[in-house]
Write an enzyme that holds these catalytic residues in place. Structure first.
Site, mmCIF file in Angstrom:
data_model
loop_
_atom_site.group_PDB
_atom_site.id
_atom_site.type_symbol
_atom_site.label_atom_id
_atom_site.label_comp_id
_atom_site.label_asym_id
_atom_site.label_seq_id
_atom_site.Cartn_x
_atom_site.Cartn_y
_atom_site.Cartn_z
ATOM 1 C CB CYS A 120 5.870 -95.477 65.993
ATOM 2 S SG CYS A 120 5.464 -95.041 67.688
ATOM 3 C CG HIS A 253 4.291 -92.608 63.319
ATOM 4 N ND1 HIS A 253 3.184 -93.210 63.861
ATOM 5 C CD2 HIS A 253 5.068 -92.202 64.365
ATOM 6 C CE1 HIS A 253 3.294 -93.185 65.184
ATOM 7 N NE2 HIS A 253 4.423 -92.580 65.509
ATOM 8 C CG ASN A 283 2.315 -91.590 68.412
ATOM 9 O OD1 ASN A 283 2.048 -92.652 67.838
ATOM 10 N ND2 ASN A 283 3.555 -91.201 68.645
HETATM 11 O O1 UT7 Z 1 5.861 -92.194 67.929
HETATM 12 C C1 UT7 Z 1 7.250 -92.201 68.012
HETATM 13 C C2 UT7 Z 1 7.776 -90.950 67.624
HETATM 14 N N1 UT7 Z 1 7.540 -89.951 68.635
HETATM 15 C C3 UT7 Z 1 7.636 -88.702 68.277
HETATM 16 O O2 UT7 Z 1 7.819 -88.435 67.141
HETATM 17 C C4 UT7 Z 1 7.618 -87.616 69.338
HETATM 18 C C5 UT7 Z 1 8.655 -86.609 69.000
HETATM 19 N N2 UT7 Z 1 8.722 -85.484 69.879
HETATM 20 C C6 UT7 Z 1 7.765 -84.514 69.924
HETATM 21 O O3 UT7 Z 1 6.754 -84.630 69.270
HETATM 22 C C7 UT7 Z 1 8.014 -83.299 70.770
HETATM 23 O O4 UT7 Z 1 9.362 -83.248 71.165
HETATM 24 C C8 UT7 Z 1 7.113 -83.226 72.021
HETATM 25 C C9 UT7 Z 1 5.682 -82.981 71.595
HETATM 26 C C10 UT7 Z 1 7.223 -84.504 72.812
HETATM 27 C C11 UT7 Z 1 7.544 -82.046 72.904
HETATM 28 O O5 UT7 Z 1 7.503 -80.843 72.160
HETATM 29 P P1 UT7 Z 1 8.707 -79.804 72.265
HETATM 30 O O6 UT7 Z 1 8.354 -78.654 71.435
HETATM 31 O O7 UT7 Z 1 9.969 -80.552 71.936
HETATM 32 O O8 UT7 Z 1 8.643 -79.373 73.781
HETATM 33 P P2 UT7 Z 1 9.801 -79.461 74.858
HETATM 34 O O9 UT7 Z 1 10.063 -80.853 75.237
HETATM 35 O O10 UT7 Z 1 10.943 -78.595 74.411
HETATM 36 O O11 UT7 Z 1 9.122 -78.730 76.092
HETATM 37 C C12 UT7 Z 1 8.882 -77.311 76.067
HETATM 38 C C13 UT7 Z 1 8.280 -76.910 77.395
HETATM 39 C C14 UT7 Z 1 9.054 -77.444 78.604
HETATM 40 O O12 UT7 Z 1 9.017 -76.451 79.610
HETATM 41 P P3 UT7 Z 1 10.294 -75.489 79.855
HETATM 42 O O13 UT7 Z 1 11.443 -76.400 80.186
HETATM 43 O O14 UT7 Z 1 10.481 -74.765 78.553
HETATM 44 O O15 UT7 Z 1 9.841 -74.646 80.977
HETATM 45 C C15 UT7 Z 1 8.230 -78.621 79.065
HETATM 46 O O16 UT7 Z 1 8.363 -78.869 80.436
HETATM 47 O O17 UT7 Z 1 6.956 -77.456 77.505
HETATM 48 C C16 UT7 Z 1 6.831 -78.149 78.753
HETATM 49 N N3 UT7 Z 1 5.880 -79.245 78.562
HETATM 50 C C17 UT7 Z 1 4.552 -79.102 78.702
HETATM 51 N N4 UT7 Z 1 3.797 -78.035 79.036
HETATM 52 C C18 UT7 Z 1 2.472 -78.206 79.090
HETATM 53 C C19 UT7 Z 1 6.142 -80.522 78.185
HETATM 54 N N5 UT7 Z 1 4.984 -81.220 78.093
HETATM 55 C C20 UT7 Z 1 3.985 -80.350 78.394
HETATM 56 C C21 UT7 Z 1 2.594 -80.469 78.463
HETATM 57 N N6 UT7 Z 1 1.877 -79.377 78.803
HETATM 58 N N7 UT7 Z 1 1.952 -81.623 78.184
#
Ligand code: UT7
Length: 326
Positions: A120, A253, A283
């Protein structure tokens, strides 16, 4: 007299198939994968992404973006003397997507063409390399493209990644100039974080060895991204001798609206100065910055003479920024 480089044209292209969160969620539900429009918007700011049709490659998207950038610059493809494509989803293992693009553009002048692989951060890396080559006198007119078909490397059974990415391409034409355009660049990598965001598989012995799909520790990437983006922004500003208050536009980005908001806050920049296209693009990795840049130029937001800060972060771990006078 010192030689500089300037952006003289921008272009971009999104494949026509737009997939909304609801459409994607319905498709995933059919595979037993649960997600929702609400979750995706709340956690990322993404409303939709574009996916290329089967058989459409990075070089095809790059060609459309490149033609638009050349048209905006008022230049013909034969005038290019260097082509750099940033991509992590190349058409082939080799040759480079840049060489394939050169052929598709109908260029027969033998100009060098190569790919840059920094995920990225790829476009920021590629533009910094192009600027250095112009300053060194190795090139006068450079096409720099970021192009990706990330839909090809997504695991559609993994909801933590497959809702985040999209396909697209963005391009700029960079020309030698007596007056500064690229004011400063700042690039970094830290290979100890290879496993945080990767496609670990590779071609071996006539097959794919290992996992050929994107894997990401989203939370770890999020935390690292927020911290390094602030540092690299300050480094580029310092090198250019420009205060954050003099930045007219931040073009970050486009991974997650929350990362962009956090970066803007840390730099004391209001969100009105941040170009945001993640809602409609998702993204698009190396394509996201030139796509956003072209979007803002064509919308009349970014104007000639303004100071624009470009920032990338991604797999590697890689990150970097460029300060550009448009
Ligand atoms: O391009 C390179 C750079 N990449 C990035 O910058 C990505 C950086 N990371 C992020 O943008 C975020 O960490 C994510 C968008 C990937 C995830 O967001 P988050 O707020 O960190 O969510 P999380 O991983 O803490 O997940 C929260 C909850 C989890 O459930 P529990 O464990 O709380 O029950 C996940 O299982 O959300 C759940 N979850 C989803 N639920 C519905 C994860 N993905 C999904 C989904 N739909 N697609």
């Amino acid at each position: 007299m010192r030689r500089y480089s300037r952006i003289v044209g921008t272009g971009s292209y999104l494949p026509p198939r737009r997939v909304s969160n609801d459409e994607l969620a319905a498709e995933l539900a059919g595979k037993g994968v649960e997600t929702s429009d609400e979750w995706i918007i709340e956690r990322t700011g993404i409303h939709a992404r574009h996916f290329a049709d089967e058989g459409v490659c990075s070089s095809d998207l790059a060609l459309q973006a490149a033609q638009r950038a050349l048209e905006a610059a008022g230049l013909g493809a034969q005038e290019l003397d260097l082509i750099i494509v940033a991509t992590s989803t190349p058409d082939m293992v080799f040759p480079s997507t840049a060489a394939i693009l050169q052929h598709k553009l109908g260029i027969s002048n033998g100009c060098p063409a190569f790919d840059v692989q920094a995920v990225c951060s790829g476009f920021v890396y590629a533009l910094a390399v192009a600027d250095a080559m112009v300053q060194a006198g190795s090139a006068r007119c450079v096409l720099v493209v970021g192009s990706e078909v990330f839909s090809r490397i997504l695991d559609f059974s993994d909801r933590t990644t497959c809702v985040l990415f999209g396909d697209g391409a963005g391009a700029v034409v960079l020309q030698a100039s007596d007056t500064p355009g690229i004011l400063a660049s700042d690039l970094h990598a830290d290979g100890q974080h290879v496993g945080l965001l990767c496609v670990p598989g590779h071609v071996s012995g006539g097959g794919i060895l290992g996992d050929p799909l994107l894997r990401m520790d989203g939370q770890a990437v999020f935390k690292l991204a927020v911290s390094v983006l602030e540092k690299t922004a300050h480094a580029a500003l310092e090198k250019a001798g420009i205060a954050a208050t003099e930045v007219d536009w931040l073009v970050p980005h486009q991974a997650n609206i929350r990362i962009m908001q956090s970066t803007a806050r840390r730099l004391h920049l209001p969100m009105e100065k941040v170009v945001v296209t993640v809602a409609e693009h998702g993204n698009t990795s190396a394509a996201s910055i030139p796509l956003a840049l072209d979007h803002a130029v064509r919308a009349g937001q970014i104007k000639p003479g303004q100071n624009v800060l470009l920032e990338g972060v991604g797999g590697g771990f890689t990150w970097g920024s460029l300060l550009v006078k448009m």
